[in-house]
Write a protein that holds these residues in place. Structure first.
Motif, short mmCIF file in Angstrom:
data_model
loop_
_atom_site.label_atom_id
_atom_site.label_comp_id
_atom_site.label_asym_id
_atom_site.label_seq_id
_atom_site.Cartn_x
_atom_site.Cartn_y
_atom_site.Cartn_z
N LEU A 52 2.06 -8.24 7.44
CA LEU A 52 2.97 -8.28 6.16
C LEU A 52 2.15 -7.90 5.17
O LEU A 52 0.88 -7.93 5.10
CB LEU A 52 3.62 -9.76 5.95
N PRO A 53 2.60 -7.28 3.94
CA PRO A 53 1.81 -6.78 2.77
C PRO A 53 0.80 -8.03 2.29
O PRO A 53 -0.29 -7.95 2.04
CB PRO A 53 2.84 -6.53 1.76
N GLU A 54 1.45 -9.21 2.56
CA GLU A 54 0.70 -10.31 1.97
C GLU A 54 -0.52 -10.67 2.56
O GLU A 54 -1.40 -11.48 2.33
CB GLU A 54 1.63 -11.71 1.91
N PHE B 241 -11.49 4.63 10.68
CA PHE B 241 -10.68 3.77 9.62
C PHE B 241 -10.45 4.70 8.67
O PHE B 241 -11.21 5.29 7.87
CB PHE B 241 -11.39 2.62 9.42
N LEU B 242 -9.01 4.57 8.07
CA LEU B 242 -8.65 5.38 6.90
C LEU B 242 -7.87 4.16 5.97
O LEU B 242 -7.26 3.11 6.25
CB LEU B 242 -7.43 6.38 6.98
N PRO B 243 -8.24 4.23 4.58
CA PRO B 243 -7.35 3.57 3.64
C PRO B 243 -5.84 3.58 3.73
O PRO B 243 -5.55 4.75 3.88
CB PRO B 243 -8.01 3.89 2.38
N ALA B 244 -5.27 2.61 3.65
CA ALA B 244 -3.88 2.26 3.67
C ALA B 244 -3.37 1.17 2.93
O ALA B 244 -4.02 0.56 2.44
CB ALA B 244 -3.34 2.44 5.10
N ARG B 245 -2.01 1.28 2.77
CA ARG B 245 -1.23 0.19 1.83
C ARG B 245 -0.13 -0.26 2.59
O ARG B 245 0.72 0.51 3.11
CB ARG B 245 -1.19 0.55 0.60
N ILE B 246 0.06 -1.55 3.01
CA ILE B 246 1.43 -2.16 3.34
C ILE B 246 2.35 -2.51 2.15
O ILE B 246 1.95 -3.44 1.44
CB ILE B 246 1.04 -3.10 4.29
N VAL B 247 3.30 -1.89 2.28
CA VAL B 247 4.46 -2.16 1.13
C VAL B 247 5.82 -2.69 1.89
O VAL B 247 6.22 -2.08 2.79
CB VAL B 247 4.69 -0.97 0.20
#
Length: 351
Positions: A268-270, A239-245
Motif C-alpha cells: 500500500l502507499p502507506e 531499480f527505478l524510482p516509483a510511486r505507489i498511489v
C-alpha cells in the motif's frame, strides 16, 4: 529435519568482523541445499564449520537431532565432503579411490559397495583406470562416488564444478542432482554460479559479509527477495524510482516505463513516505511493444540464442534490461517501444 544450523558464527583472531555471523538454516532429509554469494561472503567458511574443519565461535550444528561438536575443529565422522580440487589419490585406481573410506569392512562387502557407487555415477567401466587417465568431469564423479561410499548422513560439496568448463558444469550439475536424489543423500553445496544453484538446489541461501540474507527456493529468491541485496544479486534487474498511489479502490504504481494498474501483491502507499519507493524491474518484466508510447534506445545487447539481453536507455537517462526475441534483430542505437508487464511487484525503500 536432517540438518539444523543454529546461530552459527565463525570469527578469526584479529578480524574486524565475523567470517560467519549467527547463521541459521534447516535442510530436510534427502534435500539438497546450496549456498551462493560473492567471493569472500563466508559461504565456504560456513560449509567448513558444518563439516568440523573450522571451529565456530558460537552457535551449534545438529544432524538428525544430534548435535555435532566441533569446538576442536575436528571433522565429523557422519559428514562426507567433496573438495574443489577433488583430492583424488593419484597412485590409486578409481576403484581404490572410491573404496578408500571403507577400510575395516570385509573385502567382499567393500568391493560390492565400490561397484554400487561406481554404477551410480556411471563409471563402472573405468574402475581400473588411474585418475590422470580421466577427464575433469569423470574425476568429479569419482570424488562424488568416494564421498557417497561410506553412506554419510550429510554430504558437503565445496564448488565441485569450478574446474570444469561452463557447458560441462551445467550438464554435470543436473547429473549430480539425479545421483544424489537416487542415493537419498542430504547434501549442501557451495557455488558462485546461480545457474548451477538453480539446477541443483531444493533450498538456496544467499550470503553477504557473513550474513545469510535468505534461505528459500529459487522461485521465492527471484520473485520474492527478502532484501535489496538478494534482489540485486539474483538474476538480471535494475531499480527505478516509483510511486505507489491510490486510485479508486485499488493502487497504481507510477514508473518511468508507464503505470502498473492494480498490480498483484503490491504494498500500500502507506508502506513508504509519500508512496515513494524503488521498484525492481527484471529483464522479463519489460516487454518489447512497438505500439507503446514509451521509447527506449538500445545501448548494449548480448545474444543468447533465442533472445537478446538488451540494455535500454529511457529518455530520462535511466536504464532497464529486456529480453527481446532474437528474430527482432534491432541494432545498438535503435529506439524501440517498451512497456512493463510485472507479475511480481518487488519494492524497497527509496534511497
Amino acid at each position: 529435519m536432517s540438518l539444523q544450523v543454529r546461530q552459527l558464527s565463525v570469527r578469526y583472531p584479529g578480524a574486524a568482523r565475523p567470517a560467519v555471523h549467527e547463521v541459521s538454516l534447516t535442510l530436510a532429509e534427502g534435500d539438497i541445499g546450496v549456498l551462493i554469494g560473492p567471493s569472500g561472503c563466508g559461504k565456504t567458511t560456513l560449509l567448513r564449520a558444518i563439516a568440523g574443519l573450522e571451529a565456530p565461535s558460537g552457535g551449534s550444528v545438529w544432524l538428525n537431532q544430534r548435535e555435532l561438536s566441533s569446538a576442536d575443529g575436528a571433522p565429523h565422522g557422519r559428514v562426507g565432503m567433496v573438495f574443489q580440487d577433488y583430492a583424488l589419490f593419484p597412485h590409486l585406481s578409481v576403484a581404490d579411490n572410491v573404496g578408500f573410506g571403507l577400510h575395516g569392512r570385509p573385502a567382499a562387502q567393500r568391493s560390492e559397495r565400490v561397484s554400487e557407487c561406481l554404477q551410480r555415477v556411471g563409471l563402472s567401466d573405468l574402475a581400473r583406470r588411474m585418475p590422470h587417465e580421466l577427464s575433469g568431469g569423470q574425476q568429479q564423479r569419482v570424488a562424488l562416488a568416494r564421498a557417497l561410499a561410506p553412506a554419510p548422513e550429510l554430504l558437503l560439496l565445496d564448488e565441485p564444478f569450478s574446474n570444469l568448463d561452463v557447458e560441462l558444469r551445467e550438464r554435470l550439475a543436473h547429473e549430480v542432482r539425479d545421483i544424489l536424489k537416487a542415493a537419498g543423500a542430504t547434501a549442501l553445496f557451495v557455488t558462485h554460479d546461480q545457474n548451477e544453484a538453480f539446477a541443483v538446489g531444493d533450498a538456496i541461501g544467499v550470503m553477504q559479509e557473513g550474513h545469510l540474507h535468505q534461505w528459500d527456493d529459487a522461485f521465492s529468491l527471484y520473485h520474492r527477495p527478502a532484501t535489496r541485496f538478494v534482489a540485486d544479486f539474483i538474476g538480471h534487474g535494475v531499480f527505478l524510482p516509483a510511486r505507489i498511489v491510490r486510485q479508486g479502490d485499488g493502487v497504481v504504481v507510477q514508473t518511468p516505463v508507464g503505470p502498473l494498474q492494480d498490480p498483484r501483491n503490491c504494498p500500500l502507499p502507506e508502506a513508504y513516505p509519500d508512496g515513494a519507493c524503488q521498484l525492481l524491474l527484471r529483464a522479463d518484466d519489460i516487454v518489447h511493444d512497438d505500439q507503446s508510447p514509451v521509447q527506449a534506445r538500445i545501448v548494449r545487447r548480448a545474444f543468447r540464442g533465442a533472445e537478446f539481453l538488451c540494455t535500454l536507455e529511457l529518455a530520462s537517462g535511466a536504464q532497464v534490461l529486456a529480453l527481446i526475441p532474437s528474430h527482432h534483430d534491432h541494432a545498438v542505437g535503435d529506439c524501440i517501444g517498451i512497456r512493463a508487464d510485472v507479475e511480481h511487484v518487488v519494492t524497497f525503500a527509496a534511497e
